[in-house]
Enzyme design. Structure first.
Site, PDB file in Angstrom:
ATOM      1  N   HIS A  32       9.330 -81.846  18.735  1.00  0.00           N
ATOM      2  CA  HIS A  32      10.667 -82.365  19.026  1.00  0.00           C
ATOM      3  C   HIS A  32      11.053 -83.516  18.097  1.00  0.00           C
ATOM      4  O   HIS A  32      12.228 -83.808  17.948  1.00  0.00           O
ATOM      5  CB  HIS A  32      10.824 -82.738  20.501  1.00  0.00           C
ATOM      6  CG  HIS A  32      10.221 -84.044  20.915  1.00  0.00           C
ATOM      7  ND1 HIS A  32       8.964 -84.151  21.477  1.00  0.00           N
ATOM      8  CD2 HIS A  32      10.711 -85.305  20.859  1.00  0.00           C
ATOM      9  CE1 HIS A  32       8.713 -85.421  21.751  1.00  0.00           C
ATOM     10  NE2 HIS A  32       9.763 -86.139  21.381  1.00  0.00           N
ATOM     11  N   ASP A  62       4.105 -79.106  22.148  1.00  0.00           N
ATOM     12  CA  ASP A  62       5.042 -79.909  21.358  1.00  0.00           C
ATOM     13  C   ASP A  62       4.324 -80.568  20.185  1.00  0.00           C
ATOM     14  O   ASP A  62       4.198 -81.781  20.121  1.00  0.00           O
ATOM     15  CB  ASP A  62       5.673 -80.953  22.290  1.00  0.00           C
ATOM     16  CG  ASP A  62       6.826 -81.696  21.653  1.00  0.00           C
ATOM     17  OD1 ASP A  62       7.296 -81.278  20.577  1.00  0.00           O
ATOM     18  OD2 ASP A  62       7.246 -82.704  22.240  1.00  0.00           O
ATOM     19  N   SER A 134       7.131 -91.006  20.375  1.00  0.00           N
ATOM     20  CA  SER A 134       6.789 -89.585  20.316  1.00  0.00           C
ATOM     21  C   SER A 134       6.108 -89.236  18.997  1.00  0.00           C
ATOM     22  O   SER A 134       6.568 -89.623  17.927  1.00  0.00           O
ATOM     23  CB  SER A 134       8.045 -88.730  20.452  1.00  0.00           C
ATOM     24  OG  SER A 134       8.559 -88.820  21.748  1.00  0.00           O
TER      25      SER A 134
END
Length: 174
Positions: A32, A62, A134
Site C-alpha cells: 500500500h 501487504d 507503514s
C-alpha cells in the site's frame, strides 16, 4: 545502528518507510506504500536519494520488494532479518519509521500477540504506529528485523494497537 538502512519512500500519493535488506539495493516495504506505481523515490537517513523500481508485490499480504537504481554507499547497511521463526509474544521491539514525514523516528514496545491470518503470522504490537510508519521495520533488541509495520487499529477508545507482517511470512509470500 539500524537507522542508516531505513529509507523514506515517496510516491506522488504520499510517503511511507522501507528498509534495505541486502548490499545490492533490495528494500522491503508495504504494497500500500507503493500503490500501483512502478517506480518510487527512496531517501535514506544520511540524505542519499535513489529511484527504486517496484519488482514485486504480494497478492496475499501487504508486502512490496524494491530495487534501488544503483548500489547504496558503504555507509548504508542492510538490516539483518530474523528469518528462522516468528517473534514470540513479549519480545521487546523498536519500530523505525517516518511517521507524518518525521524522519528517523523510533518508538518501542513489545509483541503483544501473534495472530494467524490465513496461514500468515501477523504481529500485534503496542509500539506507537502512525501514518508514514507503514513499511518500516519492527526490530528486536538483537537488531534483527522481526516484522514490517502494516497498519494500526483506529477507533474510539482504541489506543496503541499496531500490526506488522512477520518476516518469515513476508518472505514466504514474496
Amino acid at each position: 545502528r539500524n537507522l542508516i538502512g531505513v529509507a523514506q519512500i515517496s510516491t506522488p500519493k504520499g510517503k511511507g518507510t522501507g528498509f534495505l535488506i541486502d548490499s545490492q539495493g533490495l528494500l522491503l516495504t508495504n504494497r500500500h506504500v507503493v500503490g500501483r506505481f512502478d517506480s518510487v523515490g527512496a531517501q535514506f537517513n544520511n540524505g542519499e536519494s535513489f529511484e527504486a523500481k517496484v519488482i514485486g508485490r504480494t497478492p496475499d499480504l501487504d508486502v512490496a520488494l524494491l530495487q534501488l537504481d544503483r548500489r547504496p554507499s558503504r555507509g548504508i547497511r542492510p538490516l539483518p532479518l530474523c528469518v528462522k521463526r516468528d517473534a514470540p509474544v513479549g519480545t521487546d521491539i523498536v519500530v523505525i519509521g517516518n511517521p507524518l514525514g518525521l524522519r528517523s523516528t523510533i518508538t518501542r514496545g513489545i509483541v503483544s500477540a501473534v495472530r494467524d491470518e490465513n496461514g500468515s503470522a501477523i504481529l500485534q504490537i503496542d509500539a506507537p504506529v502512525n501514518s508514514g510508519n507503514s513499511g518500516g521495520p519492527i526490530v528486536n533488541y538483537n537488531a534483527e528485523v522481526v516484522g514490517i509495520v502494516t497498519s494500526k487499529m483506529v477507533a474510539l477508545s482504541v489506543e496503541g494497537i499496531g500490526f506488522g507482517i512477520s518476516i518469515p511470512s513476508a518472505l514466504e509470500s514474496l
